[in-house]
Design a protein around this motif. Sequence first.
Motif, PDB file in Angstrom:
ATOM      1  N   ASN A  56       0.869  -1.180   0.000  1.00 39.93           N
ATOM      2  CA  ASN A  56       0.000   0.000   0.000  1.00 39.93           C
ATOM      3  C   ASN A  56       0.905   1.229   0.000  1.00 39.93           C
ATOM      4  N   SER A 106       1.747   5.473  -1.118  1.00 38.90           N
ATOM      5  CA  SER A 106       1.456   6.824  -1.594  1.00 38.90           C
ATOM      6  C   SER A 106       2.779   7.384  -2.092  1.00 38.90           C
ATOM      7  N   GLU A 156      -1.669  -1.025  -4.153  1.00 34.27           N
ATOM      8  CA  GLU A 156      -2.864  -0.198  -4.050  1.00 34.27           C
ATOM      9  C   GLU A 156      -2.434   1.177  -3.576  1.00 34.27           C
ATOM     10  N   SER A 157      -3.182   2.202  -3.995  1.00 37.17           N
ATOM     11  CA  SER A 157      -2.724   3.552  -3.698  1.00 37.17           C
ATOM     12  C   SER A 157      -3.875   4.542  -3.753  1.00 37.17           C
ATOM     13  N   TRP A 158      -3.739   5.584  -2.929  1.00 39.29           N
ATOM     14  CA  TRP A 158      -4.654   6.722  -2.970  1.00 39.29           C
ATOM     15  C   TRP A 158      -4.028   7.896  -3.719  1.00 39.29           C
ATOM     16  N   TYR A 166      -7.479   4.281  -5.776  1.00 35.45           N
ATOM     17  CA  TYR A 166      -8.676   4.815  -5.129  1.00 35.45           C
ATOM     18  C   TYR A 166      -8.659   6.339  -5.032  1.00 35.45           C
ATOM     19  N   GLY A 167      -7.587   6.960  -5.494  1.00 32.70           N
ATOM     20  CA  GLY A 167      -7.419   8.389  -5.307  1.00 32.70           C
ATOM     21  C   GLY A 167      -8.123   9.227  -6.356  1.00 32.70           C
TER      22      GLY A 167
END
Length: 607
Positions: free
Chosen positions: A500, A502, A527-529, A556-557
């Motif tokens: 995970n 950013s 996975e990243s925002w 998801y960002g």
Amino acid sequence: MSFPRLIFVKIFKYFQYNEPDGRKYKVYKLISLLNRECRYFIAPLFSYKITIDDYSPYDDFNTVRTFLKFNHQYHKADLTLDTSLFSSLVVDEEDEEDLTFRKIYLSHKYNIIPLVKKLIIGKYLLSWLDYFGPKSSSQIESLEIQYKEDRGEGFEKYLFKNTPFPISPDHLQTLHIASYNDLDVDPLSQIFQGYHHLEKLIFSYCGKYPIGPELNKFEKLSVLSHLSHLELDRVMISPNEFIEYLSTTTSNIETLILNSILLKDITDNNNNDINNSNKNSNSSIGLEIIFKQISHSKTIKTLKVINQYGITFPSIDIKSIIDLINRNSTLETIIYDTINNKDKYIQPPTITSTISNDNINNQTLKHLKINQSPIDIHTLWISNSNLRTIRILNEQQPISLFENPQTFHHQSIRKLHFQFRTTLQSLIEIIQLHLPTLTTIKISTQYNYRQNDIDFETIFTAISNNNNIDSISIKCSIKIYQFRRLIERNIKHLRKIHVNLSFTAKVAKLIGSSLNQNTNIQEFSFESWSDFSLIIDMVLILLECKHLTSIKCHGYGPCTRTISAYEFEDVLKLNLDHLLHVQIYLRNQKQFNNTLDKYFYSIQNNK
């Protein structure tokens, strides 16, 4: 002409998991004409799944006709006919559009009825079943019936009027009754008693309310002794009737799934409601006595009690689950996840605890998942277990997995999901046990909060010293420099990484540079925002890593600028030789999935 076999495999896997239209099938026709190996040795290995639904039934039917024209292996076609949405357009049973569709597409002229393996009958369309009767040569393996009695003929009336039931018992394996109205189980049980190939039965509700119909006389289901899979989905049942069914010697259920069910009031032998003087509600007692009955089962191997539709589920004492584990020697999988995710911050716990000390002795259970448990149930084992997966999702207290790792009773685990609040010390000690079966580690925190004060270096050192672990998933946020240190360790046995992250554009390049130096990693997912554009930049860098065979990402960002799929396609084309799986999930960004489909990397194919 000679083509690489890998190209054929990719093409036919694409046809296997996607719905080709006539235009795409020209590719198949061309290759089959040019290459004998494809036509005689590769093509017969694949089945072709095609769906005719109500979004574009005429186009879908042309797909079937195209298939029959280019490929005469009828037994390889797996056709689904879905009429559920089409039924909403039907005013009555004599609707002109309904009759026209049936006349054209279910007539013997086109001969598609023998190809239909799965049939979904929408509400008000029960008469469609007549087209699949004994004279139709149908081979229905899966049947779903959605019925509603406010218009048209009710299902129970149809059963009484149409005896024997039109669908042949020679092939039917799955029956799914999706009802809008209460249902008497007795006539249905009598009708399907002679369907000896019927193994899977599902009762569900497809309406808009949280809970649907009531199933009456459930104990009559015992005549279907050939059932091995029973699933109840958003329906109401009587605990008394359900227990009576489970207690019969003819019940051979191996898989039992209870999803968002509602339990009626419990009655005694005189049909009087049981009054509750304790904190438990009537439905809570009903759930506990169902568990007690399951504990005596000699056939049930998989039990799932879940709450996918977010109803207010009755609470249960953890002791009932412990007693079930101790008494039952057949169960291999228990999943108990009844928390309402919509209100998980304000609802009362669905599992309570009144015990102060208890033990577990069970060697048959392989998979155990209990959400929102008030205690760490895995620490209660007093002898070696046979658990393959341990998922610790304790939200009530900081997790201390095992006080003494030397008394660790789960020597057969393959995957360990460790959720923590303050320390990873217990996880480190378990890794240091060097269990030969433990290959996968998953690390997360409660609600995946940032854990900037956690030192992952000790974990990475423990993994590097354990040659059995080949996969690590870090679901919580991790500092970039710590993650790069993991990659730069070049751990030879570590093949799969999920993280995970950013990141910025500069960080993406640094990660790519580190990955290029570590050729041991074969599968990378993240996975990243971060912004969608940064995620695609990261994917483009990963595509250039020639040792990677699988790349997956979930974003998801926000999307602050338009992203072009052309550069992505250009880079993808240059790296088709080493990539087996590519998956990109970005909200409302379908153009990348279209590109992946074009090069046979469909999402279905990556599952």
